[in-house]
Design a protein around this motif. Structure first.
Motif, PDB file in Angstrom:
ATOM      1  N   GLU A 134      -3.625   4.050  -1.630  1.00 39.92           N
ATOM      2  CA  GLU A 134      -3.888   2.918  -2.905  1.00 39.92           C
ATOM      3  C   GLU A 134      -3.348   1.566  -2.367  1.00 39.92           C
ATOM      4  O   GLU A 134      -2.141   1.687  -1.928  1.00 39.92           O
ATOM      5  CB  GLU A 134      -3.194   3.272  -4.026  1.00 39.92           C
ATOM      6  N   VAL A 135      -3.990   0.638  -2.251  1.00 39.90           N
ATOM      7  CA  VAL A 135      -3.720  -0.742  -1.899  1.00 39.90           C
ATOM      8  C   VAL A 135      -3.850  -1.750  -3.080  1.00 39.90           C
ATOM      9  O   VAL A 135      -4.651  -1.783  -3.577  1.00 39.90           O
ATOM     10  CB  VAL A 135      -4.714  -1.186  -0.560  1.00 39.90           C
ATOM     11  N   ALA A 181       0.766  -1.330   0.246  1.00 36.63           N
ATOM     12  CA  ALA A 181      -0.050   0.047  -0.009  1.00 36.63           C
ATOM     13  C   ALA A 181       0.857   1.248  -0.103  1.00 36.63           C
ATOM     14  O   ALA A 181       1.889   1.120   0.623  1.00 36.63           O
ATOM     15  CB  ALA A 181      -0.883  -0.057   1.281  1.00 36.63           C
ATOM     16  N   VAL A 204      -7.113  -5.789   4.764  1.00 40.09           N
ATOM     17  CA  VAL A 204      -7.212  -4.573   4.596  1.00 40.09           C
ATOM     18  C   VAL A 204      -7.434  -3.426   5.425  1.00 40.09           C
ATOM     19  O   VAL A 204      -6.895  -2.517   5.588  1.00 40.09           O
ATOM     20  CB  VAL A 204      -8.058  -4.173   3.257  1.00 40.09           C
TER      21      VAL A 204
END
Length: 121
Positions: A30-31, A22, A52
């Motif tokens: 943004e992952v 990430a 996440v």
């Protein structure tokens, strides 16, 4: 210049392929594509969201900061099971999303992969 923070998992693939788990630039996160083990699409999707959540927390963010998900699955006929898991985590948040069937993912046991974009207000 905006501060950049990168998260790594320690996987050897990160250096071989040249990617970060990430990245946070300013208030944008943004992952990369996230996968998980599990018997079926629903279980894998739930495990992805739990993973996440932890990554976002490391970057001072939460699921309610997610503005977009991109879902890749190997069997689009299972869209309802994947969608139910997505709805359980994002039912009130309602980020924009896409779900696309792909012929295969990096490992035959992986049925779902999801990317995330988040913005911290």
């Amino acid at each position: 210049m905006k501060q950049i923070k990168k998260i790594a998992t320690g996987s050897p693939w990160e250096d071989i392929v040249g990617y970060s788990r990430a990245i946070k630039v300013g208030n944008t996160i943004e992952v990369s594509g996230t996968t998980a083990a599990g018997a079926n699409e629903y279980e894998q999707t739930v495990a992805i969201f739990e993973s996440v959540k932890k990554v976002l927390a490391e970057l001072d963010a939460e699921l309610n900061h997610v503005v977009r998900t991109r879902i890749y699955c190997t069997n689009i006929s299972q869209w309802e099971e994947i969608g139910k898991a997505h709805g359980a985590y994002f039912g009130e948040i309602k980020p924009v999303t896409s779900m696309v069937e792909v012929s295969k993912l990096i490992d035959p046991e992986i049925l779902v992969e999801i990317e995330f974009s988040a913005i911290i207000p």
